[in-house]
Design a protein around this motif. Structure first.
Motif, PDB file in Angstrom:
ATOM      1  N   GLU A  35       0.826  -1.202   0.000  1.00  0.00           N
ATOM      2  CA  GLU A  35       0.000   0.000   0.000  1.00  0.00           C
ATOM      3  C   GLU A  35       0.866   1.261   0.000  1.00  0.00           C
ATOM      4  O   GLU A  35       0.602   2.204  -0.749  1.00  0.00           O
ATOM      5  CB  GLU A  35      -0.901  -0.024   1.242  1.00  0.00           C
ATOM      6  CG  GLU A  35      -2.160   0.757   1.087  1.00  0.00           C
ATOM      7  CD  GLU A  35      -3.089   0.483   2.254  1.00  0.00           C
ATOM      8  OE1 GLU A  35      -3.349   1.446   2.994  1.00  0.00           O
ATOM      9  OE2 GLU A  35      -3.545  -0.664   2.408  1.00  0.00           O
ATOM     10  N   ASP A  39       1.004   3.979  -3.054  1.00  0.00           N
ATOM     11  CA  ASP A  39       0.701   5.388  -2.783  1.00  0.00           C
ATOM     12  C   ASP A  39       1.827   6.290  -3.266  1.00  0.00           C
ATOM     13  O   ASP A  39       1.586   7.354  -3.853  1.00  0.00           O
ATOM     14  CB  ASP A  39       0.462   5.616  -1.289  1.00  0.00           C
ATOM     15  CG  ASP A  39      -0.879   5.065  -0.811  1.00  0.00           C
ATOM     16  OD1 ASP A  39      -1.729   4.735  -1.658  1.00  0.00           O
ATOM     17  OD2 ASP A  39      -1.047   4.967   0.421  1.00  0.00           O
ATOM     18  N   GLU A  42       1.801   6.365  -7.097  1.00  0.00           N
ATOM     19  CA  GLU A  42       0.664   7.159  -7.561  1.00  0.00           C
ATOM     20  C   GLU A  42       0.938   8.651  -7.378  1.00  0.00           C
ATOM     21  O   GLU A  42       0.665   9.452  -8.273  1.00  0.00           O
ATOM     22  CB  GLU A  42      -0.589   6.757  -6.796  1.00  0.00           C
ATOM     23  CG  GLU A  42      -1.847   7.436  -7.280  1.00  0.00           C
ATOM     24  CD  GLU A  42      -3.059   6.916  -6.535  1.00  0.00           C
ATOM     25  OE1 GLU A  42      -3.482   7.576  -5.568  1.00  0.00           O
ATOM     26  OE2 GLU A  42      -3.560   5.845  -6.924  1.00  0.00           O
TER      27      GLU A  42
END
Length: 63
Positions: A35, A39, A42
């Motif tokens: 995760e 993140d 992104e």
């Protein structure tokens, strides 16, 4: 000895990347690491896209 690496998941610092790798593999869950990585990718891609995106021009409806 100078700390050259820090954990992106917590405040712990390490003398080298090998120690950091062992720490990540043993002390953090894979799902949390995934995760965090996604993140970061992104955010990087969003930032890159914002800089590459041309400015939008609004057409004059009366023209």
């Amino acid at each position: 000895m100078k700390n050259t690496a820090h954990c992106p998941m917590c405040a712990q610092r390490f003398a080298d990347r090998t120690d950091l790798r062992v720490h990540l593999m043993c002390d953090h869950r894979k799902s949390s690491l995934t995760e965090e990585l996604l993140d970061a990718v992104e955010a990087r891609d969003d930032d890159r896209t914002a800089h590459e995106r041309p400015a939008l021009t609004v057409a004059d409806p009366q023209a």
